[in-house]
Enzyme design. Structure first.
Site, short mmCIF file in Angstrom:
data_model
loop_
_atom_site.label_atom_id
_atom_site.label_comp_id
_atom_site.label_asym_id
_atom_site.label_seq_id
_atom_site.Cartn_x
_atom_site.Cartn_y
_atom_site.Cartn_z
N ASN A 130 57.42 16.89 -16.71
CA ASN A 130 56.16 17.69 -17.67
C ASN A 130 57.18 18.84 -18.42
OD1 ASN A 130 54.19 16.18 -16.73
ND2 ASN A 130 53.69 17.92 -15.30
N THR A 166 51.40 17.21 -7.99
CA THR A 166 52.38 16.38 -7.62
C THR A 166 52.61 16.74 -6.11
OG1 THR A 166 53.07 15.99 -9.54
CG2 THR A 166 54.19 14.95 -7.65
N PHE A 218 47.29 7.61 -20.77
CA PHE A 218 46.47 7.23 -21.57
C PHE A 218 46.77 6.99 -23.21
CE2 PHE A 218 44.46 10.03 -18.24
CZ PHE A 218 43.85 8.97 -17.28
N ARG A 275 49.84 6.56 -26.49
CA ARG A 275 51.08 6.63 -26.63
C ARG A 275 51.54 7.69 -27.80
NH1 ARG A 275 53.74 1.30 -26.24
NH2 ARG A 275 52.22 -0.20 -25.38
N VAL A 276 52.82 8.00 -27.66
CA VAL A 276 53.44 9.22 -28.65
C VAL A 276 54.29 8.76 -29.57
CG1 VAL A 276 54.18 11.55 -28.66
CG2 VAL A 276 53.23 10.85 -26.62
N LYS A 282 57.11 20.35 -13.17
CA LYS A 282 57.87 19.28 -12.39
C LYS A 282 58.80 18.70 -13.87
CE LYS A 282 54.50 15.84 -12.65
NZ LYS A 282 53.94 14.62 -12.15
N GLY A 296 52.25 7.48 -22.18
CA GLY A 296 51.73 8.22 -21.21
C GLY A 296 50.71 7.42 -20.48
N ASP A 334 51.06 21.88 -12.60
CA ASP A 334 52.13 20.72 -12.57
C ASP A 334 53.35 20.76 -13.12
OD1 ASP A 334 52.02 18.31 -11.79
OD2 ASP A 334 51.14 17.54 -13.64
N LEU A 353 57.72 7.34 -29.19
CA LEU A 353 58.77 8.27 -28.30
C LEU A 353 58.41 7.94 -26.97
CD1 LEU A 353 57.94 11.46 -30.50
CD2 LEU A 353 60.25 10.22 -30.34
N GLY A 354 57.31 7.48 -26.58
CA GLY A 354 56.98 7.33 -25.19
C GLY A 354 55.49 6.56 -24.86
N ASP A 362 52.29 18.88 -20.75
CA ASP A 362 51.06 18.67 -20.08
C ASP A 362 50.27 19.61 -19.44
OD1 ASP A 362 51.47 15.47 -19.61
OD2 ASP A 362 53.69 16.11 -19.48
N LYS A 404 50.17 12.12 -30.68
CA LYS A 404 49.96 11.62 -29.31
C LYS A 404 48.67 10.96 -29.46
CE LYS A 404 49.47 12.78 -24.36
NZ LYS A 404 49.50 13.69 -23.43
P1 ATP Z 1 50.51 12.13 -19.03
O1 ATP Z 1 49.42 11.01 -19.38
O2 ATP Z 1 50.36 12.64 -17.57
O3 ATP Z 1 50.69 13.08 -20.02
P2 ATP Z 1 53.06 11.42 -19.92
O4 ATP Z 1 53.83 12.87 -20.04
O5 ATP Z 1 53.94 10.47 -19.40
O6 ATP Z 1 51.85 11.26 -18.82
P3 ATP Z 1 52.74 11.70 -22.49
O7 ATP Z 1 52.39 13.14 -22.47
O8 ATP Z 1 51.61 10.85 -23.34
O9 ATP Z 1 52.48 10.98 -21.11
O10 ATP Z 1 54.06 11.38 -23.22
C1 ATP Z 1 54.86 9.98 -22.99
C2 ATP Z 1 56.22 10.18 -23.19
O11 ATP Z 1 56.54 10.56 -24.61
C3 ATP Z 1 56.84 11.32 -22.69
O12 ATP Z 1 56.82 11.15 -21.40
C4 ATP Z 1 57.87 11.72 -23.57
O13 ATP Z 1 58.95 10.81 -23.19
C5 ATP Z 1 57.34 11.46 -24.91
N1 ATP Z 1 56.91 12.48 -25.66
C6 ATP Z 1 55.78 12.92 -25.20
N2 ATP Z 1 55.32 14.29 -26.11
C7 ATP Z 1 56.50 14.22 -26.91
C8 ATP Z 1 56.86 15.21 -27.79
N3 ATP Z 1 56.07 16.12 -28.17
N4 ATP Z 1 58.11 15.23 -28.38
C9 ATP Z 1 59.04 14.14 -28.19
N5 ATP Z 1 58.80 13.19 -26.96
C10 ATP Z 1 57.14 13.44 -26.68
MG MG Z 2 52.99 14.15 -20.94
#
Ligand code: ATP
Ligand code: MG
Length: 376
Positions: free
Chosen positions: A235, A266, A118, A120-121, A232, A116, A230, A113-114, A248, A136
């Site tokens: 998040n 931020t 540290f 991956r999700v 924004k 971050g 935080d 899904l993405g 977040d 995550k």
């Molecule tokens: P940080 O490490 O500061 O949290 P981040 O928000 O970019 O940075 P993650 O929280 O690890 O990192 O999430 C990475 C990406 O995965 C998000 O930007 C989002 O697109 C996707 N994502 C995260 N959590 C979910 C979720 N619960 N449902 C759907 N997509 C998600």
């Molecule tokens: Mg996040």
């Protein structure tokens, strides 16, 4: 509709499994998904059982879980959150060691899904109850290298105690020798930030609905003495019905009766009290989130943050509240912006009044809030 959106997101993917029985797991693209409240409450029950097994039952109270399974609307009402009002955050602090029943083999892993800072999700589904969630994955070595263990621990402790329709749920966590896994609520429409960039700016109606949901979620957090710090668009995630989910909690704090002194967050969203050079001790309280709500509202309506500039200029402009509101912004929206973006924190409009503000009430009929009528 919701199921179709989910299905299209499922693709083959696997994570090496060190602890579970299944070496590789995947969710097929045609799988039927269930995200029903019954499977949700079952998973919550499993989580609850775990928590009770792992913590001293006497010191653990979890009325918030009850509130979550009962609340149906997208925007929590005062009533639906009432049960969790008295829950002490300190309950989480005794909930160690981590939940043991969860392990990777319990999940089928879907598409990423993405990514971050540290980890991956991944989209995931709990095998037994077909409960869809987001998993995550954080690497312990990376967290250590970046000295982010405390941040993650804080995120877990705070987020696992929160139950509100507009706050992303953390159902549980587990770990193996290398990784920490967070079992998160799946937000089917992804990041709000992407929707905003695509739309450039939101129509006032949509912005007002989002601000109403944010105000409701922030009221809930502040009642539990949690300051997000935080806020924004990056998040905030969007659920399958178009409702927003604050996520977040890495920078959030549980600060009962405390004024915090740590500088974080931020730049564009920082309130004057956190950067003002002349202020006595740079301390601040939950009113930092009110300022951020004003910045967020401005960004929703205009497409960029009000003080966006070079770093030096941004800080200068924030402390002087040097902003220009474009003429296309309605008089009512302008009024609310000015009442949130007040340099003196004590002068900012309280969240209850934000919910009652004419700009919000005009665009948010109760039924619309409850059903999340529109997609982003
Ligand atoms: P940080 O490490 O500061 O949290 P981040 O928000 O970019 O940075 P993650 O929280 O690890 O990192 O999430 C990475 C990406 O995965 C998000 O930007 C989002 O697109 C996707 N994502 C995260 N959590 C979910 C979720 N619960 N449902 C759907 N997509 C998600
Ligand atoms: Mg996040």
């Amino acid at each position: 509709m919701a199921t179709r959106i989910l299905e299209t997101r499922l693709e083959h993917l696997s994570i090496d499994n060190e602890t579970g029985k299944n070496k590789k797991s995947k969710i097929g693209a045609t799988s039927t998904l269930h995200s029903s409240s019954s499977s949700q409450s079952t998973l919550l029950k499993v989580a609850l059982q775990n928590q009770l097994q792992n913590a001293s039952a006497a010191s653990l109270r979890l009325p918030a879980v009850e509130a979550a399974t009962r609340s149906k609307g997208l925007v929590g009402t005062e009533k639906s959150n009432e049960t969790s009002r008295n829950e002490p955050m300190s309950a989480t602090l005794v909930r160690e060691p981590a939940i043991k029943i969860f392990h990777l083999g319990m999940f089928e892993i879907g598409k990423p899904l993405g990514k971050g800072k540290f980890g991956r999700v991944y989209l995931a589904r709990e095998r037994e109850h077909k409960f869809v969630c987001a998993l995550k994955v954080l690497y312990k070595s990376e967290l250590q290298q970046n000295r982010a263990e405390i941040q993650v621990r804080r995120e877990i402790e705070i987020q696992s105690n929160l139950r509100h329709p507009n706050v992303l749920k953390l159902y549980g966590h587990f770990h193996d020798s290398k990784r920490i896994f967070l079992i998160l609520e799946f937000a089917g429409q992804g990041e709000l930030y992407k929707h905003l960039r695509k739309a450039q700016r939101f129509p006032e109606r949509k912005a007002a609905q989002y601000i109403a949901q944010m105000a409701c979620a922030l009221r809930y957090l502040h009642r539990k003495h949690v300051i997000h710090r935080d806020i924004k668009p990056e998040n905030i995630l969007v659920g399958i019905h178009g409702e927003i989910k604050i996520s977040d909690f890495g920078w959030s704090v549980h600060a009962p009766g405390n004024r915090r002194k740590t500088y974080c967050g931020t730049l564009d969203y920082l309130p004057p009290e956190m950067i003002k050079p002349g202020s006595s001790d740079n301390s601040y309280d939950e009113k930092v989130d009110l300022w951020a709500l004003g910045v967020l509202m401005y960004e929703f309506l205009v497409g960029e943050a009000p003080f966006e500039d070079s770093p030096i200029m941004t800080t200068r402009r924030i402390v002087n509240r040097d902003m220009t509101i474009p003429s296309y912004v309605s008089a009512e929206a302008r009024d609310l912006l000015k009442k949130l973006l007040v340099v003196d924190p004590r002068g900012r409009l309280p969240l209850k009044k934000v919910q009652q503000h004419p700009w919000v009430t005009k665009h948010c009929q109760t039924d619309m809030l409850a059903t999340g009528s529109e997609n982003p």
